[in-house]
Design an enzyme around this catalytic site. Structure first.
Site, PDB file in Angstrom:
ATOM      1  N   GLU A 207       0.887  -1.174   0.000  1.00 60.95           N
ATOM      2  CA  GLU A 207       0.000   0.000   0.000  1.00 60.95           C
ATOM      3  C   GLU A 207       0.914   1.210   0.000  1.00 60.95           C
ATOM      4  O   GLU A 207       1.441   1.600   1.045  1.00 60.95           O
ATOM      5  CB  GLU A 207      -0.877   0.001   1.269  1.00 60.95           C
ATOM      6  CG  GLU A 207      -1.847  -1.157   1.360  1.00 60.95           C
ATOM      7  CD  GLU A 207      -2.997  -1.056   0.368  1.00 60.95           C
ATOM      8  OE1 GLU A 207      -3.203   0.027  -0.208  1.00 60.95           O
ATOM      9  OE2 GLU A 207      -3.659  -2.069   0.160  1.00 60.95           O
TER      10      GLU A 207
ATOM     11  N   CYS B 169      -2.334   9.100   2.157  1.00 59.50           N
ATOM     12  CA  CYS B 169      -1.945   8.522   0.861  1.00 59.50           C
ATOM     13  C   CYS B 169      -2.976   8.879  -0.193  1.00 59.50           C
ATOM     14  O   CYS B 169      -2.658   8.977  -1.367  1.00 59.50           O
ATOM     15  CB  CYS B 169      -1.807   7.017   0.984  1.00 59.50           C
ATOM     16  SG  CYS B 169      -3.195   6.275   1.840  1.00 59.50           S
TER      17      CYS B 169
ATOM     18  N   GLU C  65       4.709  12.685  -5.202  1.00 52.80           N
ATOM     19  CA  GLU C  65       3.855  12.784  -4.020  1.00 52.80           C
ATOM     20  C   GLU C  65       4.376  13.901  -3.112  1.00 52.80           C
ATOM     21  O   GLU C  65       5.545  13.905  -2.732  1.00 52.80           O
ATOM     22  CB  GLU C  65       3.862  11.458  -3.253  1.00 52.80           C
ATOM     23  CG  GLU C  65       2.855  11.431  -2.125  1.00 52.80           C
ATOM     24  CD  GLU C  65       2.864  10.106  -1.354  1.00 52.80           C
ATOM     25  OE1 GLU C  65       3.963   9.607  -1.037  1.00 52.80           O
ATOM     26  OE2 GLU C  65       1.778   9.597  -1.061  1.00 52.80           O
TER      27      GLU C  65
END
Ligand code: NAD
Length: 522
Positions: A244, A278, A376
């Protein structure tokens, strides 16, 4: 948690810091490979008995733990807030409440989700054969978790792993060890047998030791870079891994969207958890015809947010959890400005503070050449870009190495769903953002470099079991026609099988009966 986990063979420590004020929260041992191996051995031993227990018996522990969480919501939320810098109210809404729901859901329904399952084997069924699946525990599950949701991420996986009959060795983030130890404390009070939940505090070296320790599955949540290292190390032992990883999640606002609501959703999606989720909204694509109005609404909503010490109940956005992340945010904003981006509001870290605070920031004039649209950011920044057509919106959303979640805002649900299905992401929400991690029933996970495998929902539970296929032939006195010996007759029959039996038609296959009978008497 088993208390043995804390008796490290050496004395190096981790110091947990409150990121909102720099105060020390406490120290925990930095456990070594031999500590980790010992924890895995204890977990393996404890799992044998646990696997034999009924779902109902396992559920009793989970539901007892749930009652303890419920009685201590404030204490737990305060601890999460101290370790992460998020407001306690947000710790409750985004972490504690969802886990309470997930605990009851899997305690009550894991048995049904994992019940023996008959497989339709088509024409083989007419030959006296049958197949079913049983879902068996894997053994020891290793969980390696990050700091941004230090309660919900590991606890969810602990609950699923335990309900599936596994034991767990959990390596929490070095930044948030006390929240993980609280999970251990809760289960200890729920009288979970020793060894079923081992918590090994430490840093990346402790995590790497867990990857090497021979667990039966690894559930890793963290960055892409570490995820790749974990996958590589795990591959050497062929240890299966669920990854993940990060996201760069897009939100598309179509020309027919309810703009005030879409703006509020974007602001929450971008700035909740100080943007350190996330699934945070990290790229906003807005139809050019509504871009001006929408941007004004987003800026207006952003300026209403109160940034400050999380203990203040009126605060919306607390501190970031670590300085490294804060610097990444600064670098991305700097890079964007150097390439022509405009700051609509925010844009700076809060100076003269003991904590790591960054202003919620809205940027326009951005494009895909900028880090802010490619990598990110994991911080409170919303970059807004415009598009002309639905096709362009989809192309922009998919122009990313990531694919965790995405959002489409529109008043036309059918149009929204059509677009949603064209986006490369594990979850796409129509008129919603971020929050489906809180729905115990729905799967969570990404595509592309956001990882593989799933947590949550039945798909998540299936990651934690070994599906075993049991096949039975109820006519043990009859030999199979494809067995030895081969002969000319056999060859004719096999060719017939290839032509007729594989057609899937019983009628067609029945034409082979004379040849089959001849073969039996051959
Ligand atoms: P990270 O990768 O730095 O660390 C994650 C965990 O891995 C920590 O416990 C760390 O100690 C451990 N670790 C570090 N090196 C290791 C190694 N070589 N072997 C084994 N373990 C090792 O990530 P982070 O900074 O803690 O978390 C932020 C990242 O997590 C972001 O990229 C975010 O998007 C991602 N994340 C993803 C999800 C999801 O569900 N997809 C959820 C939360 C966070």
């Amino acid at each position: 948690m088993s208390t043995q986990s804390l008796s490290s063979t050496q004395t190096r420590e981790l110091v947990a810091i409150d990121p909102a004020n720099g105060a020390e929260i406490g120290r925990v041992p930095l456990l070594t490979a031999s500590d980790v191996n010992a924890a895995v051995r204890r977990a393996r031993q404890a799992q044998k008995d646990w696997a034999r227990r009924s779902f109902r018996a396992r559920a009793e522990f989970i539901l007892r733990a749930r009652e303890i969480v419920l009685a201590r919501v404030e204490e737990i939320a305060t601890l999460i807030a101290r370790e992460t810098g998020k407001p306690p109210a947000e710790a409750i809404s985004m972490e504690v409440a969802p886990t309470l729901d997930l605990m009851q859901h899997f305690a009550r329904h894991a048995e049904r989700m994992l019940k023996r399952q008959k497989i339709d084997i088509g024409q083989f069924g007419l030959m006296g054969r049958s197949s079913y699946l049983v879902y068996k525990p894997l053994g020891v599950v290793g969980i390696i978790s990050p700091w941004n949701f230090p309660w919900a991420t590991p606890l969810d996986e602990v609950v699923l792993a335990l309900m599936a009959g596994n034991s767990v060795v959990l390596k929490p983030s070095e930044l948030t060890p006390f929240t993980a130890l609280k999970i251990g404390e809760v289960f200890k009070h729920a009288r979970l047998p020793e060894g079923l939940l081992e918590i090994v505090t430490g840093d990346g070296s402790t995590g790497a030791a867990l990857v090497e320790a021979g667990v039966d599955k690894l559930m890793f949540t963290g960055s892409v870079a570490t995820g790749k290292r974990v996958a590589e190390a795990a591959a050497k032992r062929l240890t299966p891994v669920v990854l993940e990883l990060g996201g760069k999640d897009p939100m598309i606002v179509l020309d027919d969207a309810n703009l005030p609501n879409a703006a509020r959703a974007a602001v929450w999606g971008g700035f909740a958890n100080a943007g350190q989720a996330c699934a945070s909204i990290e790229r906003l694509y807005v139809h050019e015809s509504i871009a001006k109005e929408f941007t004004e609404l987003v800026v207006e909503e952003t300026q209403k947010l109160k940034l400050g010490q999380p203990v203040d109940e009126a605060v919306d956005v607390g501190s970031m959890t670590n300085e490294r992340q804060l610097r990444i945010v600064e670098d991305h904003i700097q890079d964007a400005i150097e390439h022509g981006a405009r700051i609509e509001t925010g844009g700076r870290r809060v100076e003269n503070s003991d904590g790591w605070f960054h202003e919620p920031t809205v940027l326009t004039n951005v494009d895909h050449s900028m880090e802010i649209m490619r990598d990110e950011t994991f911080g409170p920044v919303l970059p807004i870009m415009t598009f002309k057509t639905d096709d362009e919106a989809v192309r922009l959303a998919n122009d990313s190495i990531y694919g965790l979640t995405a959002a489409v805002f529109t008043s036309n649900i059918a149009r929204g769903r059509r677009l949603a299905e064209r986006i490369d992401a594990g979850t796409v929400m129509v008129n919603e953002v971020v929050y489906t991690h809180a729905i115990a029933q729905t799967p969570w996970g990404g595509v592309k470099q956001s990882g593989y495998g799933r947590t949550h929902g039945r798909l998540g539970l299936l990651e934690l079991v070994m599906p075993q296929h049991i096949h039975t032939n109820r006519v043990p006195w009859l030999p199979d026609v494809w067995w030895f010996r081969y002969s000319g007759q056999a060859g004719i029959l096999f060719r017939g099988l290839a032509r007729r039996f594989t057609s899937g038609s019983v009628m067609n296959s029945s034409l082979l009966l004379p040849k089959i009978i001849r073969r039996w008497f051959e």
